[in-house]
Design a protein around this motif. Structure first.
Motif, short mmCIF file in Angstrom:
data_model
loop_
_atom_site.label_atom_id
_atom_site.label_comp_id
_atom_site.label_asym_id
_atom_site.label_seq_id
_atom_site.Cartn_x
_atom_site.Cartn_y
_atom_site.Cartn_z
N ASP A 40 0.93 -1.09 -0.06
CA ASP A 40 0.00 -0.03 -0.13
C ASP A 40 0.99 1.25 -0.05
O ASP A 40 1.58 1.36 1.08
CB ASP A 40 -0.98 -0.10 1.21
CG ASP A 40 -2.07 -1.27 1.30
OD1 ASP A 40 -2.40 -1.40 0.33
OD2 ASP A 40 -1.98 -1.79 2.59
N ASP A 41 0.70 2.11 -1.04
CA ASP A 41 1.71 3.18 -0.95
C ASP A 41 1.19 4.05 0.14
O ASP A 41 0.08 4.40 0.10
CB ASP A 41 1.74 3.99 -2.36
CG ASP A 41 0.21 4.51 -2.85
OD1 ASP A 41 0.14 5.59 -3.37
OD2 ASP A 41 -0.74 3.87 -2.46
N GLU A 42 2.25 4.34 1.06
CA GLU A 42 1.79 5.34 2.07
C GLU A 42 3.29 5.96 2.76
O GLU A 42 4.32 5.05 2.63
CB GLU A 42 0.85 4.68 3.10
CG GLU A 42 1.67 3.58 3.75
CD GLU A 42 0.57 2.77 5.05
OE1 GLU A 42 -0.47 3.12 4.82
OE2 GLU A 42 1.18 2.01 5.72
N PHE A 43 3.12 6.89 3.44
CA PHE A 43 4.13 7.40 4.31
C PHE A 43 4.03 6.70 5.67
O PHE A 43 2.67 6.47 6.05
CB PHE A 43 4.13 8.68 4.66
CG PHE A 43 4.50 9.66 3.29
CD1 PHE A 43 5.85 9.98 3.23
CD2 PHE A 43 3.46 10.18 2.56
CE1 PHE A 43 6.05 10.52 1.76
CE2 PHE A 43 3.84 10.88 1.41
CZ PHE A 43 5.20 11.00 1.14
N GLN A 44 5.17 6.40 6.00
CA GLN A 44 5.22 5.65 7.64
C GLN A 44 6.47 6.22 8.50
O GLN A 44 7.37 6.84 7.91
CB GLN A 44 5.47 4.16 7.35
CG GLN A 44 4.35 3.52 6.35
CD GLN A 44 4.97 2.17 6.02
OE1 GLN A 44 6.09 1.85 5.99
NE2 GLN A 44 3.98 1.34 5.63
N LEU A 45 6.29 5.77 9.85
CA LEU A 45 7.42 6.06 10.65
C LEU A 45 8.34 4.75 10.09
O LEU A 45 7.91 3.71 10.00
CB LEU A 45 7.08 5.82 12.03
CG LEU A 45 6.10 6.81 12.58
CD1 LEU A 45 6.00 6.65 14.05
CD2 LEU A 45 6.94 8.10 12.50
N PRO A 46 9.47 5.25 10.07
CA PRO A 46 10.54 4.15 9.64
C PRO A 46 10.46 3.17 10.84
O PRO A 46 10.48 3.19 12.01
CB PRO A 46 11.97 4.56 9.68
CG PRO A 46 11.75 6.12 9.52
CD PRO A 46 10.34 6.42 10.29
N GLY A 47 10.73 1.74 10.58
CA GLY A 47 10.75 0.72 11.39
C GLY A 47 9.96 -0.53 10.81
O GLY A 47 9.55 -0.65 9.71
N GLY A 48 9.78 -1.63 11.41
CA GLY A 48 9.37 -2.95 11.05
C GLY A 48 9.41 -3.84 11.87
O GLY A 48 9.53 -3.84 13.09
N GLY A 49 9.07 -4.99 11.44
CA GLY A 49 9.15 -6.31 12.12
C GLY A 49 10.37 -6.82 12.95
O GLY A 49 11.47 -6.54 12.35
#
Length: 145
Positions: A40-49
């Motif tokens: 899904d194209d979107e802006f996010q806070l950097p990070g992940g699993g």
């Protein structure tokens, strides 16, 4: 109790716990966020699993670098939230437990190493408008002046 943002869990779905670590990266009145093209194209806070056997802070350092090309320092836990989502890249329904850290961007090493990501410096006000999920917007909003 950990707050929930987004859609309530569906009763017809079995969710798999997916812990993750995410960073609010501030420099003055600007915030470093990532844009993800897919799924899904979107802006996010950097990070992940957080990978099995990996600590949350180690995962945070890895994910911030992969998604922004920056290193970071001095992470401090701000809080956490939950989201119930379908993750098409893993073909699974997940209860995402998102732990949010405040950290300082340290050095830009190069472009993001994770395909489909780009790093963007925006004002905190713009981040609150751009971020694609309500949990990210909530934690970015803590730094509105």
């Amino acid at each position: 109790m950990i707050p929930r943002f987004g859609e309530p869990p569906r009763v017809d779905v079995r969710y798999r716990m997916r812990p993750g670590a995410y960073a609010v990266l501030l420099r003055g009145d600007r915030m470093l966020i990532t844009y993800q093209e897919e799924p899904d194209d979107e802006f996010q806070l950097p990070g992940g699993g957080i990978d099995p056997g990996e600590s949350p802070v180690s995962a945070l350092h890895r994910e911030v670098y992969e998604e922004t090309g920056w290193t970071m320092s001095a992470p401090r836990r701000l809080g956490a939230f939950r989201r119930f989502v379908f993750m098409p890249e893993y073909d699974m329904w997940a209860e995402k437990l998102c732990t949010i850290y405040l950290a300082r961007p340290a050095h830009r090493i190069g472009p993001p190493t994770e395909a489909g990501h780009s790093a963007h410096w925006v004002t905190v006000e713009a981040a609150v408008e751009l971020l694609g999920n309500a949990g990210d917007r909530h934690f970015a909003g803590l730094f509105l002046r």
